[in-house]
Motif scaffolding. Structure first.
Motif, PDB file in Angstrom:
ATOM      1  N   MET A  35      -4.315  32.285  64.196  1.00  0.00           N
ATOM      2  CA  MET A  35      -5.481  32.890  63.565  1.00  0.00           C
ATOM      3  C   MET A  35      -6.188  31.878  62.664  1.00  0.00           C
ATOM      4  O   MET A  35      -7.410  31.785  62.669  1.00  0.00           O
ATOM      5  N   LEU A  36      -5.390  31.119  61.913  1.00  0.00           N
ATOM      6  CA  LEU A  36      -5.968  30.130  61.007  1.00  0.00           C
ATOM      7  C   LEU A  36      -6.699  29.048  61.798  1.00  0.00           C
ATOM      8  O   LEU A  36      -7.787  28.617  61.408  1.00  0.00           O
ATOM      9  N   ASN A  45     -13.875  25.228  57.167  1.00  0.00           N
ATOM     10  CA  ASN A  45     -13.499  25.200  55.760  1.00  0.00           C
ATOM     11  C   ASN A  45     -12.143  25.883  55.626  1.00  0.00           C
ATOM     12  O   ASN A  45     -11.998  27.050  56.006  1.00  0.00           O
ATOM     13  N   GLN A  46     -11.156  25.172  55.082  1.00  0.00           N
ATOM     14  CA  GLN A  46      -9.787  25.688  55.011  1.00  0.00           C
ATOM     15  C   GLN A  46      -9.693  26.947  54.160  1.00  0.00           C
ATOM     16  O   GLN A  46      -9.060  27.922  54.551  1.00  0.00           O
ATOM     17  N   GLU A  47     -10.318  26.941  52.980  1.00  0.00           N
ATOM     18  CA  GLU A  47     -10.237  28.105  52.096  1.00  0.00           C
ATOM     19  C   GLU A  47     -10.857  29.343  52.741  1.00  0.00           C
ATOM     20  O   GLU A  47     -10.287  30.431  52.688  1.00  0.00           O
ATOM     21  N   GLU A  48     -12.030  29.165  53.330  1.00  0.00           N
ATOM     22  CA  GLU A  48     -12.688  30.300  53.980  1.00  0.00           C
ATOM     23  C   GLU A  48     -11.894  30.768  55.195  1.00  0.00           C
ATOM     24  O   GLU A  48     -11.837  31.963  55.467  1.00  0.00           O
ATOM     25  N   GLU A  50      -8.606  30.631  55.542  1.00  0.00           N
ATOM     26  CA  GLU A  50      -7.469  31.402  55.022  1.00  0.00           C
ATOM     27  C   GLU A  50      -7.924  32.783  54.554  1.00  0.00           C
ATOM     28  O   GLU A  50      -7.255  33.784  54.808  1.00  0.00           O
ATOM     29  N   GLU A  51      -9.062  32.832  53.868  1.00  0.00           N
ATOM     30  CA  GLU A  51      -9.622  34.114  53.423  1.00  0.00           C
ATOM     31  C   GLU A  51      -9.919  35.011  54.624  1.00  0.00           C
ATOM     32  O   GLU A  51      -9.635  36.207  54.598  1.00  0.00           O
ATOM     33  N   ILE A  82     -10.850  37.910  63.932  1.00  0.00           N
ATOM     34  CA  ILE A  82     -11.179  36.628  63.290  1.00  0.00           C
ATOM     35  C   ILE A  82     -12.627  36.261  63.597  1.00  0.00           C
ATOM     36  O   ILE A  82     -13.379  35.837  62.716  1.00  0.00           O
ATOM     37  N   ARG A  83     -13.023  36.411  64.856  1.00  0.00           N
ATOM     38  CA  ARG A  83     -14.400  36.073  65.243  1.00  0.00           C
ATOM     39  C   ARG A  83     -15.402  36.899  64.431  1.00  0.00           C
ATOM     40  O   ARG A  83     -16.349  36.363  63.858  1.00  0.00           O
TER      41      ARG A  83
END
Length: 195
Positions: A35-36, A45-48, A50-51, A82-83
């Motif tokens: 998913m990540l 963007n890693q933070e977004e 993960e969010e 996720i999409r």
């Protein structure tokens, strides 16, 4: 905890409906990396990313009493979640950028009128139907590529096929989808042109 690793997705969903929080932990452990990866590919963007994954899992848990898997695998459901969540994040990012640049749309303009929303739903339905109409192996490769975010090399290794075979299937899938969706997108374009 180890016993949950032995359960299939259908069994996990049934246990989740009863409110067993350990099931969510198993789904998290089982699908977090995939998913990540899909979220990061879409958002960059890693933070977004993960969010995005956390939001999808949170929504899944909130819907647990009404959720069931019918004709879809959990991994496909999560990839679609996720999409959609990534689209929401990209939309929010765009609106924030526009706001910071001083752009303010007119109050009375509805950017997504009921007609446009219907057209978008019909287009998504036609795309889904076109994907379902692909030959089974072509459909599987397309879903692994577009919905799960796997590279051609990863798909080739997973299915024990050559990368050229994967490219060939993706080319066919893209052509078939383009051909099947072309009529509806033309109609939508004409409609929006004269609105």
């Amino acid at each position: 905890m180890a016993q949950y690793k032995l359960y299939g997705d259908q069994e996990l969903v049934q246990l989740m409906q009863s409110g067993d929080e350990r099931v969510l932990v198993e789904i998290y452990d089982r699908y977090w990396d995939k998913m990540l990866s899909v979220a990061f590919n879409r958002l960059g963007n890693q933070e977004e990313a993960e969010e995005c994954v956390q939001d999808v899992l949170y929504k899944l848990w909130n819907l647990r009493h009404d959720f069931s898997l019918i004709k879809v695998e959990l991994s496909n459901y999560l990839a679609r979640g996720i999409r959609n969540q990534a689209f929401n994040i990209l939309d929010r990012r765009h609106r924030e950028r526009m706001k910071s640049e001083g752009y303010a749309p007119a109050e009375d303009v509805n950017l997504l009128s009921p007609e446009r929303a219907l057209m978008l739903r019909e287009l998504q339905e036609q795309i889904d139907n076109s994907i379902a109409a692909l030959p089974p192996q072509c459909q599987l490769i397309f879903k692994l590529s577009r919905q799960e975010g796997l590279s051609n090399k990863e798909i080739a290794e997973k299915l024990n096929l050559s990368e050229n075979t994967i490219k060939s299937h993706l080319k066919k899938a893209n052509k078939d989808l383009r051909d099947n969706v072309k009529t509806l997108t033309t109609a939508i374009f004409i409609y929006t042109l004269f609105q």
